[in-house]
Design an enzyme around this catalytic site. Sequence first.
Site, mmCIF file in Angstrom:
data_model
loop_
_atom_site.group_PDB
_atom_site.id
_atom_site.type_symbol
_atom_site.label_atom_id
_atom_site.label_comp_id
_atom_site.label_asym_id
_atom_site.label_seq_id
_atom_site.Cartn_x
_atom_site.Cartn_y
_atom_site.Cartn_z
ATOM 1 N N THR A 5 37.755 35.366 49.083
ATOM 2 C CA THR A 5 38.332 35.971 48.101
ATOM 3 C C THR A 5 38.896 35.118 47.060
ATOM 4 O O THR A 5 39.014 33.753 47.381
ATOM 5 C CB THR A 5 39.481 36.726 48.577
ATOM 6 N N GLY A 6 39.036 35.613 46.004
ATOM 7 C CA GLY A 6 39.419 34.718 44.782
ATOM 8 C C GLY A 6 38.715 34.765 43.610
ATOM 9 O O GLY A 6 37.947 35.917 43.343
ATOM 10 N N THR B 26 41.283 41.198 46.861
ATOM 11 C CA THR B 26 40.203 41.611 47.743
ATOM 12 C C THR B 26 40.758 41.611 49.192
ATOM 13 O O THR B 26 41.520 41.031 49.565
ATOM 14 C CB THR B 26 38.946 40.703 47.252
ATOM 15 N N GLY C 72 35.727 35.216 41.473
ATOM 16 C CA GLY C 72 34.275 35.471 42.123
ATOM 17 C C GLY C 72 33.483 34.567 41.234
ATOM 18 O O GLY C 72 32.394 34.243 41.834
ATOM 19 N N ARG D 131 30.416 44.267 35.482
ATOM 20 C CA ARG D 131 30.538 42.938 36.073
ATOM 21 C C ARG D 131 30.454 42.900 37.773
ATOM 22 O O ARG D 131 31.177 43.985 38.293
ATOM 23 C CB ARG D 131 31.668 42.392 35.766
ATOM 24 N N VAL D 132 29.541 42.223 38.262
ATOM 25 C CA VAL D 132 29.486 41.955 39.824
ATOM 26 C C VAL D 132 30.128 40.573 40.163
ATOM 27 O O VAL D 132 29.617 39.772 39.638
ATOM 28 C CB VAL D 132 28.133 42.291 40.278
ATOM 29 N N GLY D 133 31.178 40.540 40.891
ATOM 30 C CA GLY D 133 31.616 39.340 41.555
ATOM 31 C C GLY D 133 30.905 38.757 42.794
ATOM 32 O O GLY D 133 29.957 39.145 43.120
ATOM 33 N N ASP D 134 31.593 37.874 43.433
ATOM 34 C CA ASP D 134 31.167 37.175 44.695
ATOM 35 C C ASP D 134 31.087 38.110 45.765
ATOM 36 O O ASP D 134 29.969 38.218 46.444
ATOM 37 C CB ASP D 134 31.912 35.994 45.010
#
Length: 308
Positions: free
Chosen positions: A225-226, A174, A228, A202-205
């Site tokens: 970042t990382g 990211t 999520g 899928r939605v991440g952080d």
Amino acid sequence: MQKKSLIPRLIVHGGAWNIPAAYHAAHLAGVRAAVEQTYPQLLDGCSALDAVETAVKVLEADPTFDAGRGAFLNAIGEVELDAIIMDGRTLGFGAVAALQNILHPVSVARQVMEQTEHNLLVGTGALDFARRAGFTELPPEDLLTERELAFFRQVQNDPAFRTHHPFRDGPGDTVGAVALDRDGNLAVATSTGGTARKLPGRVGDCPIVGAGAYADNERGAVSATGWGESIMKVLLSKTVCDAFAAEDAMAAAQQGIDILARKVKGLGGVIGINAEGEYAWAHNTPYMAMAYAEGEGAVNASIRPDAK
Ligand code: ASP
């Protein structure tokens, strides 16, 4: 808002994960280029909001990173992008999630913030909005790289593969940027292709306010970042911004990462700037690609910023 600093600040990241040695040079060059191309504009008086959008666009266009071109492929071999931009003056933000076929999701996110009465648009709704706002829709192959196609084929049918493994063992990059402008305003932007072999939709952080990014002139601004799914549980960016109130900048970043690790066994990294203009970063992955502007222009880029 009182003016806090006449020296602008800019810090960017290109992901926190186990970056293989073969990718180090490209990551360092990419984060350095984002600062080199953007910081002179901040010195000339551009806004923090413009600066974070510009820096993230440089990183989205660079196929090295998991954002825009070069993003991970999802479980059906498609690219779906998430991005957010936030203005520390107003707490206004715009975000997009699961957006396809657009090179610069961060700019669509900015249009969501400035042109709509909403904060977050997803999927085909986000793509329709981008088209109407005049963004060029690219053929899907344009965002896809050979590297990611090869990685997709490698993990596609591996029953042991989990979407968070790259943060510890293999290839998540990211991108994000945090800026403080000459007027003392803070802004942040974060953009990603998410995690490898994620489920479609899928939605991440990244586009979740407080998780992938947060900016408040009174506290500071942070991009995360990382992994999520772990970052979301502790609203990592907001957690670090809150810690800025009591800790010095670096200690606040470390506190956020400690909470991530202790409470949810999370993996990741953060970059930020507190309201006093001090840089902050921390990560618990083997590497984090990042760069920041020192003083009036020299760029400090590193791949293992916490190495003692
Ligand atoms: N945080 C991103 C996500 O989980 C991935 C990354 O930072 O590389 O979507």
